[in-house]
Design an enzyme around this catalytic site. Structure first.
Site, PDB file in Angstrom:
ATOM      1  N   ASP A  22      -1.325   6.563   6.379  1.00 28.13           N
ATOM      2  CA  ASP A  22      -2.388   5.695   6.155  1.00 28.13           C
ATOM      3  C   ASP A  22      -2.690   4.891   7.195  1.00 28.13           C
ATOM      4  OD1 ASP A  22      -3.939   3.972   5.023  1.00 28.13           O
ATOM      5  OD2 ASP A  22      -3.014   3.513   3.100  1.00 28.13           O
ATOM      6  N   LYS A  78     -12.284  -1.734   7.517  1.00 33.47           N
ATOM      7  CA  LYS A  78     -11.382  -2.730   8.365  1.00 33.47           C
ATOM      8  C   LYS A  78     -11.783  -2.623   9.720  1.00 33.47           C
ATOM      9  CE  LYS A  78      -7.850  -2.082   4.669  1.00 33.47           C
ATOM     10  NZ  LYS A  78      -8.288  -3.330   4.094  1.00 33.47           N
ATOM     11  N   TRP A 100       0.748  -1.248  -0.056  1.00 32.65           N
ATOM     12  CA  TRP A 100      -0.076   0.197   0.125  1.00 32.65           C
ATOM     13  C   TRP A 100       0.788   1.137  -0.175  1.00 32.65           C
ATOM     14  CZ3 TRP A 100      -4.601  -0.436  -1.912  1.00 32.65           C
ATOM     15  CH2 TRP A 100      -5.124  -1.726  -1.792  1.00 32.65           C
TER      16      TRP A 100
END
Length: 359
Positions: free
Chosen positions: A172, A196, A102
């Site tokens: 992030d 999530k 990511w």
């Protein structure tokens, strides 16, 4: 109906009590005569939902008053491009730490807007750790330092907040937000997809310090401009109203669990049990260096990858779903976010032990 233990990395399992409340309120919310899905985002009923949502998030994370909280669309992936557009403020460089898939994507998108200074990378070591801070290259002329606090795919988590050497720190936190306390004041900006630890997909949280917004180029579309979204309470265009509502229910569930500090202790215990089972096994192996192992996403590899399909099939027969690892790394992955109950982790450990005995 028989609910399974869902170890998906996202969209992930939700607290059952949240789903039951959503079911109960589906046709009518708090005597309004309508479903949340039918409400105008400008109406008085949804205004209550929106206000409670932001208030609860600010309370859970102790967000200081000089930070805006935005509820945006486009997923965390959209922020890979929006962050440089909003935060460069005339500068031409930004620093990035690359510790997994990511952060790698974040680097790739940022390169379209600025020169990326690669502060550190563990790519050569297959993203198995966080590089030693003494080796980092931080350019004082950069606009900010970006890192991914928890890599969902590779299972690498920063144990501490990095020292950005005075640069605004951007993170992030999609896969570990609300899983542990964090000092918001040390950050310039935090962003996270909700699918999530916070609810369903479709909402992205951006927490940004006041002084960092309002500098986007005139070419930045208004819906991508943090200052414009802040001015309009994240309702510059019609938001994902029902998803906001569900995120709000998850936040209230988290408050009922004792808040972030309490849920962290549960997360520590769940992860410790699972890693212990892996480390004591001759069949399973976790490739991440111990100090950087994620509490949220636990990848593991079978000594004989020819058993992978049999493992997945047998696990599903026991009600243990979504354990297949990401296609880019293979193996298995158990995502054990806040809403994964202790019983789910214990069931997985018992199954893994039985599978090892029989194979």
């Amino acid at each position: 109906m028989s609910r399974v233990y869902n170890f998906s990395a996202g969209p992930s399992t939700l607290p059952e009590s949240v789903l039951l409340q959503a079911q109960q309120e589906l046709l009518e919310w708090r005597g309004s005569g309508m479903s949340v899905m039918e409400m105008s985002h400008r109406g008085k009923h949804f205004a209550i939902i929106a206000e409670e949502l932001e208030s609860d998030l600010r309370s859970l994370l102790a967000i200081p008053d000089n930070y805006k909280v935005l509820f945006l669309q486009g997923g965390a992936s959209a922020q890979f491009s929006l962050i440089p557009q909003n935060l460069l403020n005339g500068k031409t460089k930004a620093c990035y730490i690359k510790t997994g898939a990511w952060s790698e994507k974040a680097v790739s998108d940022a390169q379209n807007y600025c020169e990326v200074v690669l502060t550190a990378s563990s790519e050569a070591e297959h993203y198995s750790h966080v590089p030693e801070p003494a080796t980092w290259l931080i350019d004082s002329d950069a606009a900010y330092l970006h890192y991914t606090s928890n890599e969902t795919i590779h299972g690498v988590e920063f144990p501490d907040i990095p020292d950005s050497k005075g640069l605004p720190l951007v993170s992030d936190m999609s896969s570990n937000i609300l899983s542990r306390p964090v000092d918001i004041s040390q950050f310039g900006l935090i962003y996270a997809g909700t699918q999530k630890n916070m609810g369903p997909s479709g909402v992205t949280i951006v927490i940004v310090r006041d002084d960092l917004i309002g500098h986007a180029p005139k070419t930045t579309p208004s819906v991508f401009n943090y200052a414009e979204q802040a001015k309009n309470q994240s309702m510059l265009n019609t938001p994902a109203t029902y998803n906001w509502y569900l995120v709000g229910l998850v936040l209230k569930w988290l408050q009922a669990q004792g808040g972030v500090a309490a849920i962290e202790q549960r997360n520590i215990a769940k992860a410790a049990k699972l890693y212990q089972a892996i480390d004591q096994s001759a069949l399973y192996h976790n490739p991440v260096a111990i100090p950087y192992r994620s509490r949220m996403n636990v990848p593991f590899i079978l000594a004989d990858d020819g058993l992978d399909k049999a493992f997945i099939s047998a696990a599903e027969a026991q009600g243990l779903y979504e354990l297949k690892g990401h296609r880019s790394v293979g193996g298995m992955r158990a995502s054990i976010y806040n809403a994964m109950p202790d019983a789910g982790v214990e069931a997985l450990i018992a199954f893994m032990a039985e599978f090892e005995r029989s194979h």
